[in-house]
Every structure is written in structure tokens, then in C-alpha cells.
Design an enzyme around this catalytic site. Structure first.
Site, PDB file in Angstrom:
ATOM      1  N   ASN A   9      39.290  -3.495  52.012  1.00 28.17           N
ATOM      2  CA  ASN A   9      39.373  -2.109  52.484  1.00 28.17           C
ATOM      3  C   ASN A   9      38.453  -1.269  51.607  1.00 28.17           C
ATOM      4  O   ASN A   9      38.789  -0.974  50.459  1.00 28.17           O
ATOM      5  CB  ASN A   9      40.833  -1.634  52.370  1.00 28.17           C
ATOM      6  CG  ASN A   9      40.990  -0.164  52.718  1.00 28.17           C
ATOM      7  OD1 ASN A   9      40.046   0.483  53.179  1.00 28.17           O
ATOM      8  ND2 ASN A   9      42.180   0.365  52.495  1.00 28.17           N
ATOM      9  N   LYS A  11      37.643   1.729  51.885  1.00 30.07           N
ATOM     10  CA  LYS A  11      38.059   3.142  51.817  1.00 30.07           C
ATOM     11  C   LYS A  11      36.842   4.055  52.021  1.00 30.07           C
ATOM     12  O   LYS A  11      35.943   3.697  52.764  1.00 30.07           O
ATOM     13  CB  LYS A  11      38.807   3.406  50.508  1.00 30.07           C
ATOM     14  CG  LYS A  11      39.974   2.409  50.312  1.00 30.07           C
ATOM     15  CD  LYS A  11      40.926   2.772  49.215  1.00 30.07           C
ATOM     16  CE  LYS A  11      42.021   1.717  49.132  1.00 30.07           C
ATOM     17  NZ  LYS A  11      43.041   2.015  48.124  1.00 30.07           N
ATOM     18  N   HIS A  95      48.078   2.720  56.397  1.00 35.21           N
ATOM     19  CA  HIS A  95      47.839   2.616  54.957  1.00 35.21           C
ATOM     20  C   HIS A  95      48.570   3.757  54.237  1.00 35.21           C
ATOM     21  O   HIS A  95      48.666   4.865  54.756  1.00 35.21           O
ATOM     22  CB  HIS A  95      46.332   2.683  54.667  1.00 35.21           C
ATOM     23  CG  HIS A  95      46.009   2.308  53.256  1.00 35.21           C
ATOM     24  ND1 HIS A  95      46.154   3.196  52.216  1.00 35.21           N
ATOM     25  CD2 HIS A  95      45.588   1.148  52.718  1.00 35.21           C
ATOM     26  CE1 HIS A  95      45.831   2.580  51.087  1.00 35.21           C
ATOM     27  NE2 HIS A  95      45.481   1.343  51.359  1.00 35.21           N
ATOM     28  N   GLU A  97      47.693   5.667  51.969  1.00 33.65           N
ATOM     29  CA  GLU A  97      46.888   6.894  51.801  1.00 33.65           C
ATOM     30  C   GLU A  97      46.903   7.725  53.081  1.00 33.65           C
ATOM     31  O   GLU A  97      46.855   8.958  53.037  1.00 33.65           O
ATOM     32  CB  GLU A  97      45.462   6.513  51.369  1.00 33.65           C
ATOM     33  CG  GLU A  97      45.448   6.025  49.921  1.00 33.65           C
ATOM     34  CD  GLU A  97      44.391   4.985  49.604  1.00 33.65           C
ATOM     35  OE1 GLU A  97      43.428   4.833  50.377  1.00 33.65           O
ATOM     36  OE2 GLU A  97      44.540   4.315  48.558  1.00 33.65           O
ATOM     37  N   GLU A 164      51.907  -3.261  50.453  1.00 40.53           N
ATOM     38  CA  GLU A 164      51.148  -2.591  49.402  1.00 40.53           C
ATOM     39  C   GLU A 164      52.064  -1.600  48.678  1.00 40.53           C
ATOM     40  O   GLU A 164      52.241  -0.463  49.151  1.00 40.53           O
ATOM     41  CB  GLU A 164      49.961  -1.833  49.997  1.00 40.53           C
ATOM     42  CG  GLU A 164      48.952  -2.716  50.693  1.00 40.53           C
ATOM     43  CD  GLU A 164      47.563  -2.081  50.720  1.00 40.53           C
ATOM     44  OE1 GLU A 164      46.628  -2.759  50.313  1.00 40.53           O
ATOM     45  OE2 GLU A 164      47.434  -0.913  51.112  1.00 40.53           O
ATOM     46  N   GLY A 170      45.239   1.007  43.189  1.00 48.31           N
ATOM     47  CA  GLY A 170      44.228   1.698  42.401  1.00 48.31           C
ATOM     48  C   GLY A 170      44.672   2.037  40.989  1.00 48.31           C
ATOM     49  O   GLY A 170      44.018   2.802  40.286  1.00 48.31           O
ATOM     50  N   SER A 209      45.827  -3.459  43.458  1.00 45.61           N
ATOM     51  CA  SER A 209      45.199  -3.951  42.223  1.00 45.61           C
ATOM     52  C   SER A 209      44.979  -5.466  42.221  1.00 45.61           C
ATOM     53  O   SER A 209      45.098  -6.117  41.182  1.00 45.61           O
ATOM     54  CB  SER A 209      45.996  -3.511  40.993  1.00 45.61           C
ATOM     55  OG  SER A 209      45.977  -2.088  40.878  1.00 45.61           O
TER      56      SER A 209
HETATM   57  P1  13P Z   1      43.244  -1.422  45.135  1.00 40.61           P
HETATM   58  O1  13P Z   1      42.921  -2.896  45.313  1.00 40.61           O
HETATM   59  O2  13P Z   1      42.056  -0.618  44.723  1.00 40.61           O
HETATM   60  O3  13P Z   1      44.439  -1.236  44.271  1.00 40.61           O
HETATM   61  O4  13P Z   1      43.637  -0.871  46.598  1.00 40.61           O
HETATM   62  C1  13P Z   1      44.552  -1.559  47.363  1.00 40.61           C
HETATM   63  C2  13P Z   1      44.534  -1.000  48.728  1.00 40.61           C
HETATM   64  O5  13P Z   1      44.946   0.127  48.955  1.00 40.61           O
HETATM   65  C3  13P Z   1      43.974  -1.832  49.798  1.00 40.61           C
HETATM   66  O6  13P Z   1      44.250  -1.291  51.058  1.00 40.61           O
END
Ligand code: 13P
Length: 250
Positions: A9, A11, A95, A97, A164, A170, A209
Site C-alpha cells: 500500500n 498510500k 483502511h 486511515e 491492521e 507506521g 510495521s
Molecule cells: P506500515 O507498514 O507503514 O506500518 O503501514 C501499514 C499499512 O497501513 C498498510 O496498509
């Protein structure tokens, strides 16, 4: 037996040119790897370019979101049919976010899931608890609510779940393999009650992560079928290592 599955992803990162370089590099490194499904989910602006860059490889294209309507006056939105037209094979839905910053709800996840699957897109539906929810002991309740609402009235064809935990995204704070397995096992059991034997074929990815040095122990868990990778999917070497690492158990 479930095929391992790793999705990157990206982003809101990268120019079209950077996307072409990243996708081209990944196609060269891991584009012919067998026994695993690998998807790249760039921003909308780079979908066509990445589609070109991975042509002839086994890599698949995915999007990070969609709108549930087919077309119409929905400024800023992109439909499932448009994603298919742009070469997408899959789409991330719900997601954290999107839930946190853009008002995504169980109901919108559900509409998006049905629309994606109707268009032939594989849907990666994300669930996961916040730190407050985990510390309050409501992790499994939150995940159950997200599954029940998000999957309401939906079949399990073309369905993948991504667990997740929000506190691991992150932050560098990866869930331990045991913590992740506990929730993955719970999700598998829930899917089993919902879909019967077919639940055994639904892949459940871990996200939060994920790095080359933790993917092997995560994917050794019985109900972790791969990963949804954020930050580490933006570099050819780290994402390639994660893909290879997730193959170890088969
Ligand atoms: P990170 O791997 O940067 O922690 O992000 C995970 C994520 O949100 C994947 O959709």
C-alpha cells in the site's frame, strides 16, 4: 492450502516517475516469483503507469479505495469499473486511515465491498483496533463489529481480510506474532461461522510495521497468510525481501 499474498500500500507517496521506477524495479526483482500473489497499490495518478511497468510480470495492480456507485456526480471519486479499466485486479477497502480521516464507516465499507466484487475486483477489507481499544480489552469486539458490518450480506468470493492494528501502523511497533495470530485465529473462526468450510480458503493478511526482519516469524503463524505493507513497500529491496520472507513457510 492458501497461497501467500503480499500487497504494497503505497498510500499518498510518489510521483508518476517514481512509481514507474519502483514498479519496474519490483518487476525485475520479484516479478516472476511463483507460489505467491503480490499486488502493488499505488496512488490513482500512477495506476496506468504501474500497470504498464508490471506488464508481463506476475505482479498485480491494486487501488487504495473506490466509490460504490458505478458513475455519476461524485466529484473526486473513482468507481470499481474505472479501476478495472485502469488494469486493477484488487482494491483495499476500509483502511484505518480512511476510517480515521475520511469518515469511512462499516456501512460504506460494505457498499464498497459489494461494488468491488460485482465488478470482479478482489477486495482487501481492513479491520483493526486502536491502542485505546486494545488497552481497554475490546480488540476482538471491535474486529467483530467491523467484520459483521463490513461483510453484511456479502459472499466470500474475491474476499481477503487484512488485520491492521492501528497502533502498529507506521509506528515501528509491530504486533508480536502471537498477538497477531490471536486476532487472525479469531477472524478465521468468525469467518468459519459465517461462511462454513469456504472460510478455510480466505486469506487473512497482517499489516502494521511489517519489515523484512519480522515477516518470517509473522508468516510462520497458522492464520497469517501474508502482509499488507505500507512504508516498507516503497523500496524495491525491502518489499522484495518481505515477499521472499513470506514464502518461507511453504
Ligand atoms: P506500515 O507498514 O507503514 O506500518 O503501514 C501499514 C499499512 O497501513 C498498510 O496498509
Amino acid at each position: 492450502m492458501r497461497r501467500p499474498y503480499v500487497a504494497g500500500n503505497w498510500k499518498m507517496h510518489g510521483t508518476v516517475r517514481e512509481a514507474a521506477e519502483l514498479a519496474g524495479g519490483l518487476a525485475a526483482q520479484i516479478g516472476q516469483i511463483d507460489n505467491i500473489d503480490v499486488a502493488l497499490c499505488p496512488p490513482y495518478t500512477a495506476l496506468s503507469t504501474v500497470s504498464e511497468a508490471i506488464r508481463g510480470s506476475r505482479l498485480r495492480l491494486g487501488a487504495q479505495d473506490l466509490h460504490w456507485e458505478k458513475s455519476g456526480a461524485f466529484t473526486g471519486e473513482v468507481s470499481a469499473g474505472m479501476l478495472v479499466d485502469a488494469g486493477c485486479h484488487c482494491v483495499i477497502i476500509g483502511h484505518s486511515e480512511r476510517r480515521q480521516f475520511f469518515g469511512e464507516t462499516e456501512e460504506s465499507v460494505n457498499r464498497k465491498l459489494k461494488s468491488a466484487v460485482a465488478a470482479g475486483l478482489e477486495a482487501i477489507v481492513c479491520v483493526g483496533e486502536t491502542l485505546v481499544e486494545r488497552e481497554g480489552g475490546s480488540t476482538l469486539g471491535v474486529v467483530e463489529r467491523q467484520l459483521a458490518g463490513g461483510l453484511e450480506g456479502a459472499g466470500c468470493d474475491l474476499l481477503t481480510i487484512a488485520y491492521e492494528p492501528v497502533w502498529a501502523i507506521g509506528t515501528g511497533k509491530v504486533a508480536s506474532p502471537e498477538q497477531a495470530q490471536e486476532v487472525h485465529g479469531f477472524i478465521r473462526a468468525w469467518l468459519g461461522r459465517r461462511y462454513g468450510a469456504a472460510a478455510g480458503g480466505i486469506r487473512i493478511l497482517y499489516g502494521g510495521s511489517v519489515k523484512p526482519d519480522n515477516i518470517v516469524s509473522l508468516s510462520a503463524q497458522p492464520d497469517i497468510d501474508g502482509a499488507l505493507v505500507g512504508g516498507a513497500s516503497l523500496k524495491v529491496d525491502s518489499f522484495s525481501d518481505i515477499v521472499r520472507g513470506s514464502l518461507k513457510r511453504i
